[in-house]
Design an enzyme around this catalytic site. Structure first.
Site, PDB file in Angstrom:
ATOM      1  N   ASP A 165      56.298  10.232  21.632  1.00  0.00           N
ATOM      2  CA  ASP A 165      56.909   9.226  21.183  1.00  0.00           C
ATOM      3  C   ASP A 165      58.018   8.572  21.603  1.00  0.00           C
ATOM      4  OD1 ASP A 165      58.841   7.309  19.285  1.00  0.00           O
ATOM      5  OD2 ASP A 165      56.410   7.487  18.451  1.00  0.00           O
TER       6      ASP A 165
ATOM      7  N   SER B 219      57.645   3.150  20.592  1.00  0.00           N
ATOM      8  CA  SER B 219      56.987   3.576  19.360  1.00  0.00           C
ATOM      9  C   SER B 219      55.879   2.652  19.491  1.00  0.00           C
ATOM     10  CB  SER B 219      57.928   4.386  18.486  1.00  0.00           C
ATOM     11  OG  SER B 219      56.838   4.679  17.563  1.00  0.00           O
TER      12      SER B 219
END
Length: 319
Positions: A162, A48
């Protein structure tokens, strides 16, 4: 100038940068402090926001990103939020890709001066995906696709989300890349259990006016409910604050990542774990970069002697 570290034996140091949305700016302070202390960074794996900051360093553009982040205001943040509600998320994310390209954070991953890996999650199978080849901006955009905020990213034949969903602090990825010593950064260690929702800060502009001006009135009303209405913020803050959309989403993600991180780190512990204290950060507090960077520096400086000790032990073959 600091003398280069003299290694008694060849040693590869990996940096595992964890997920954390706006808290991820702390990674800049971590990396800068390690560089200033002559701690080698031979490879980076990121999830991320950790992937975004890691990509900037691997591409040699960390200073440019730091300078841009330092000047970032909420108005600037809103300009990056290309709202589009029909693609599996609130934000399309193409403006983020353009920003990376503008800052020079692009190119083939396999051609970077520093080995780099971004972690993402396969939307269909739930598998952990390691992105080590191909366009850097694609890898970063896939890794930052927070569910409920960013649309999934189409990469090859897969839809990716993510990386923090499956591996919030990618120690295992660093080890697979060949790291002998792994320094990991966990940005989420102090977020769960605070028993409070952060009161939304007043912004210098009305973000909704900028974000939703092209949307129908019904969609504007929905977005105002999600982000909070500046006209009623003062009244809401004087009462028991009811959690809003981002409060619930952020807390759910924090709880999930905290549980996954604890389990992963228990089975795959790094040699050094850096844990900046960033509990007062909201999900989208990207305009507070300097505060997060300073905390990243503080947390890293606190562990420098320990890092030196660990590296010395491994360099001398005592471990």
């Amino acid at each position: 100038m600091t003398e280069p570290r003299k290694k008694a034996r060849e040693l590869k140091v990996g940096l595992a940068l964890g997920s954390g949305a706006a808290r991820g700016w702390a990674h800049i302070g971590v990396i800068e402090t390690l560089i200033e202390a002559d701690i080698p960074i031979d490879m980076i794996a990121g999830s991320s926001m950790g992937a975004l900051i890691g990509a900037a360093h691997a591409a040699g553009r960390l200073a440019a990103l730091h300078e841009w982040a330092r000047k970032l205001t909420w108005r600037g943040i809103v300009r990056l939020l290309d709202v589009h509600l029909s693609e599996g998320g609130l934000i399309r994310g193409e403006e983020i890709v353009r920003l990376l390209e503008t800052l020079g954070i692009h190119g083939a991953i396999e051609s970077l001066p520093l080995p780099f890996l971004a972690v993402a999650t396969d939307l269909v199978t739930g598998r952990e995906i390691w992105l080590r080849e191909g366009e850097l901006t694609d890898a970063v955009r896939a890794s930052i696709a927070i569910p409920g905020i960013f649309s999934p990213w189409h990469h090859g034949r897969e839809w990716l989300l993510d990386g923090g969903l499956v591996n919030p602090v990618p120690v295992s990825a660093c080890r697979a890349m060949g790291a002998d010593v792994i320094i990991a950064v966990n940005l989420n260690g102090d977020l769960v259990g605070s028993a409070r929702f952060p009161v939304r800060r007043r912004r210098e502009v009305d973000p909704l006016a900028l974000m939703t001006e092209h949307l129908p009135e019904s969609m504007q009303a929905l977005m105002r409910e999600l982000f909070g209405d500046p006209e009623t913020e003062k009244e809401a803050q004087s009462q028991a604050l009811r959690p809003g959309y981002f409060d619930v989403l952020a807390s759910a993600i924090n709880i999930m990542q905290d549980q996954i991180t604890r389990a992963r780190l228990a089975g795959e512990p790094p040699h050094v774990l850096i844990s900046p204290r960033l509990a007062d950060f909201e999900l989208l507090d990207f305009d507070r970069a300097e505060t997060a960077i300073a905390e990243g520096r503080r947390a890293t400086e606190h562990l420098l002697s320990h890092i030196e000790h660990v590296l010395t032990l491994y360099e001398r073959g005592h471990v």
